[in-house]
Design an enzyme around this catalytic site. Sequence first.
Site, PDB file in Angstrom:
ATOM      1  N   GLU A   1       0.698   0.197   7.064  1.00 39.39           N
ATOM      2  CA  GLU A   1      -0.360   1.423   6.872  1.00 39.39           C
ATOM      3  C   GLU A   1      -0.922   1.623   8.590  1.00 39.39           C
ATOM      4  OE1 GLU A   1      -4.252   2.788   4.671  1.00 39.39           O
ATOM      5  OE2 GLU A   1      -2.665   1.675   3.543  1.00 39.39           O
TER       6      GLU A   1
ATOM      7  N   ASP B   1      -1.458  -0.777   2.216  1.00 37.68           N
ATOM      8  CA  ASP B   1      -2.620  -1.196   1.368  1.00 37.68           C
ATOM      9  C   ASP B   1      -2.049  -0.706   0.009  1.00 37.68           C
ATOM     10  OD1 ASP B   1      -3.898  -2.123   3.567  1.00 37.68           O
ATOM     11  OD2 ASP B   1      -5.094  -0.486   3.518  1.00 37.68           O
TER      12      ASP B   1
ATOM     13  N   TYR C   1      -9.480  -7.079   0.606  1.00 37.19           N
ATOM     14  CA  TYR C   1      -9.282  -5.760   0.506  1.00 37.19           C
ATOM     15  C   TYR C   1     -10.561  -5.175   0.062  1.00 37.19           C
ATOM     16  CZ  TYR C   1      -7.088  -0.994   0.065  1.00 37.19           C
ATOM     17  OH  TYR C   1      -7.010   0.296   0.213  1.00 37.19           O
TER      18      TYR C   1
END
Length: 713
Positions: free
Chosen positions: A8, A106, A318
């Site tokens: 990403e 992600d 995350y």
Amino acid sequence: MHEVIICEKPKASEKISAALSKNAVKKSYKKVPYYEFEENGKKTTVLTAVGHLYSLSPKDRKQKKLFDVEWVPLYEKDKKKKYVKNYVDAIKKFSKDADRFVHACDYDIEGTLIGYNALKYACGEKSLNNAVRMKFSTLTEEDLIEAYEHPLEIDFKQVDSGIARHVLDFFFGVNMSKYLTDSVMKATKRYIQLSAGRVQTPTLSILVDREKEISKFVPVPYWLIKADLDVSGVDEIITADHKKGKIMERKAADAILSECEGKDALVSGVDLKKTKKTPPVPFDLGSLQSEAYAVFGFSPRKTQQIAQNLYTEGYTSYPRTSSQKLPKSIGYDKILKKLSYNSAFGKQISKLKKPYKPNEGKKTDEAHPAIHPTGLLPKEISTDYRKIYELITYRFISVFGEDALLETMKTRLEIGKEEFSFSKKRMAKMGWMEHYPFKKVDNDEFPNITEGETIDVKEVRAEDKETKPPARYNQASLIRELEKRGLGTKSTRANIIDILYNRKYVEGKKIVVNELGEHLIDTLKKYSSKITSEELTREFEEKMEGIMEGNTKKGEVIKEAEVEVASILDDIESNKLKIGEELYAAYRESRVVGKCKCGHNLILIDSPRGGSFVGCSGYPDCKSTYSLPRGANILKTTCEKCGLPMISFGKPRQRACLDPKCGKEGKEPTNEVVGKCPECGSNLIKRSGRYGEFIGCSGFPKCRFTQSIEKEG
């Protein structure tokens, strides 16, 4: 065999390539970094996006209602994103001969869609037949290797949910904003930039409702009766409160004061109680944003950005998660051991009891655990980054702590026939609170008082009070409200609030809605209540969750949204002139910055080509306009010479009159020639401007050469 891994962000591609091979070589193509390594006859290329590479755009902009949309490269739609082309070109070039594709963005809806679009449009749709998905919650070597060696299939229900969300946001946001802007243009021949959205407008409506509650609120007087006590052995005066709390009638307050006058206090009871305070639960994104706002004053957007960057650097997990769970699989012992290498963390961790067991909350998230440190200790990070990192880390440590024990002493008193009481609190056992320095600790001194004892009363008094209106939302409390009402997602709420500020609908830390924001909602509710409907927004949120769960089809949700938006646009169209006139009137009122020399208001005007300037509301009778330097702020103070508003601009900031000619009236330009222009050969002459005197080319505007007066030589 050739394998391509799509990441990403560039930092993620660096982490992933380093985890998968010690022989990875960093290369670059059109200034875009990528990594290559070859092991066991397999060549691997690690490529990166920069967030979204593709965006929705209407196939035919001439249509009134823009429902026929397609994915186009972001650089074609937004000229400021030209750099994105190089990333798309790199993915196209190095994926041509690939046999296997790994989606390593992600693991959430946005990340899934970013990788899916990169595969479909840059690598080619056939790439999806040979693609697998890495799922990881931290960018640590161990987690990345595990995710690579045990990949998942791409979750196309998650992809469909992401596509539906983007399409719905386009349908609502682009169409409604376009129709509202066009209504003002049609009614007034004026351009103003108006913004509406699927979640943005109901959010603004919530703020407007609170603003109206506050404006309509009528304060009611009441009285609090306080007794100041001189307790033996205690240095400070102790204040006791009357049992009734708020006294709504002055006569009743006076009667209590009269009854207590000249009397001592009799201790009628002393109650001691111990209460357990369980450890906090781990952070999800919303609670992290709330805590960071309360402790540091950070906006939710800032906290989210910092947490995302800490994750990208490998320091924390995350952040865009709803979970308050910490599964054993993250390795409590391993993380706490690594954190112990920091002396401050180690001091707290050494006091934890084994086996480690976290106190968890009720909320879950199938994609990711609660936010936690990875154990990797940051070396050099900024002050703000360190604050968020330590907040996350100390919260994680405290989750494994013991119950704290709060001791409360409540003393009941009688002064004449009136009942009073006071309470004191102290920590009998710190427990987890010892590990979490961001929590206020009660540590009152307990007076040595027994039942039946008499205490001297210094004064019994009445405090005049008024009931207060509902509190204004701040950014953190608004995010909690949106979560409670099921509006937006954990990832989008902070951005929605940012949009309201950027569109100048709201302002201040305690959020105040201005005239434009309030009139926008009032006008929309009058002519099409669906635009501000929380129920409609929440219903579509639930349907998009249903897509992920396999209960609803993407096409059905999109078609239903098209019908609803078309209905809203028809409402706007049928009342276009009224809506345009009312919104423009509100816009002008909200943009007033001062008085023109002709007596009309000066207003801040957006140019259709970008930028802003100040003009007279008396146009066309008065054609006064004033340009604004880049980044200028209009101040509330006025110029002593002409009465126009003052502005601040530049770096370092300086102040000046809005009119750059102010104070220069009557001064004829000298047209003194001081040399030749080095660019075109014309004469250089002295000029005057907002910044004072300077040297300028006489060939202006064809030649724009200027130089400060100090460099005249």
